[in-house]
Design a protein around this motif. Sequence first.
Motif, mmCIF file in Angstrom:
data_model
loop_
_atom_site.group_PDB
_atom_site.id
_atom_site.type_symbol
_atom_site.label_atom_id
_atom_site.label_comp_id
_atom_site.label_asym_id
_atom_site.label_seq_id
_atom_site.Cartn_x
_atom_site.Cartn_y
_atom_site.Cartn_z
ATOM 1 N N GLY A 135 0.803 -1.210 0.000
ATOM 2 C CA GLY A 135 0.000 0.000 0.000
ATOM 3 C C GLY A 135 0.835 1.259 0.000
ATOM 4 N N THR A 165 -3.402 -2.317 -5.505
ATOM 5 C CA THR A 165 -3.636 -1.160 -4.645
ATOM 6 C C THR A 165 -3.591 0.130 -5.447
ATOM 7 N N GLN A 168 -6.764 0.953 -7.395
ATOM 8 C CA GLN A 168 -7.845 1.495 -6.567
ATOM 9 C C GLN A 168 -7.583 2.938 -6.162
ATOM 10 N N LEU A 169 -6.347 3.232 -5.760
ATOM 11 C CA LEU A 169 -6.011 4.586 -5.332
ATOM 12 C C LEU A 169 -6.180 5.581 -6.473
ATOM 13 N N LEU A 267 -3.779 5.268 4.294
ATOM 14 C CA LEU A 267 -4.327 4.014 3.783
ATOM 15 C C LEU A 267 -5.487 3.530 4.648
ATOM 16 N N SER A 275 -13.063 2.322 0.306
ATOM 17 C CA SER A 275 -12.453 2.680 -0.976
ATOM 18 C C SER A 275 -11.301 1.768 -1.375
ATOM 19 N N LEU A 276 -10.767 1.019 -0.421
ATOM 20 C CA LEU A 276 -9.583 0.212 -0.672
ATOM 21 C C LEU A 276 -9.772 -1.189 -0.093
#
Length: 312
Positions: A135, A165, A168-169, A267, A275-276
């Motif tokens: 992350g 990761t 998604q970010l 994170l 969201s993650l």
Amino acid sequence: MNSSMKAMTYQQYGGPEVLQQAPLPIPKVSPGAVLIRVKAAGVNPVDWKIMGGHLDSLMDVNFPVVPGWDVAGIVEAVGFDTPEFSVGDEVFSYGRRDTIQGGTFAELVALPAAIVAHKPANLSWEQAAALPLTGLTAQRSLDTLGVTAGQTLLIHNGSGSVGRTAIQLAAQEGVRVIATGSVKNHARLRELGAIAVEYGSGLVGRVRAEAPEGVDAVADFIGGVLEDTLALLKENGRHASIADASVSSHGGHYVWVRPGTEELVRLSLLVEDGSLSVDVAQTFPMQEAARAFEASMSGHGSGKVVLTEFSN
């Protein structure tokens, strides 16, 4: 408390065969540090690369080594002047330090409070241990690239844990993401928010089909793809790699993640609001760390390999 703990160690460089279970003294808890009872520890490629001697020119190593940098667990004790944490707190950390020795593949690990954060409640121990290095690496890479809403980002190795990761970010910020991966992982890449393309020969053409004018930025999480990166970047495009230091000679950035509580909290907030997500592919009890390394080396691309507590 006993004076010793179980740990996985190695006394010399080598492959998974050099790992062995051994008793070691319980780590001392210095001022500003916390002692963590390990519930789970993530396995990262850097762990077996260090064990193979590949980072010997960069980092001091003191044998015997307990490998592992990722950890999730419960605070067992706190050092003087450590107001951030209390005994019983659930925490996680990217526990890299400047010297290789006392890692997270053990019953207990002592870490500076400045690189530890409270564990998101909605993550399992295994998921929490799988998140820190990957992350933070994804987050730092995207911060370095500075991609913004409406721009197009190409991610090499989108199906790896860092890539998943990063997808998604970036996607949640409105970035259009194109991610490479094997066909078997394309459905998951699309679920995470990316346009999936197959890696390998002909990649430039496949990406051009999705981005005829090229891409604004490239995040390389695999290495060996610099030629394709440069062929696909728009003029004044940005690129960064975590696997190929030569990008620095071609206008890119070589990223090496740093530990830190503040970045872990970033994170955590994303995990807590949904969201993650974190994918865990396989788990092994701590004493089977050699098998876990072998699984990680296979590069299955379906999530992280994680060690759980000793079962004996």
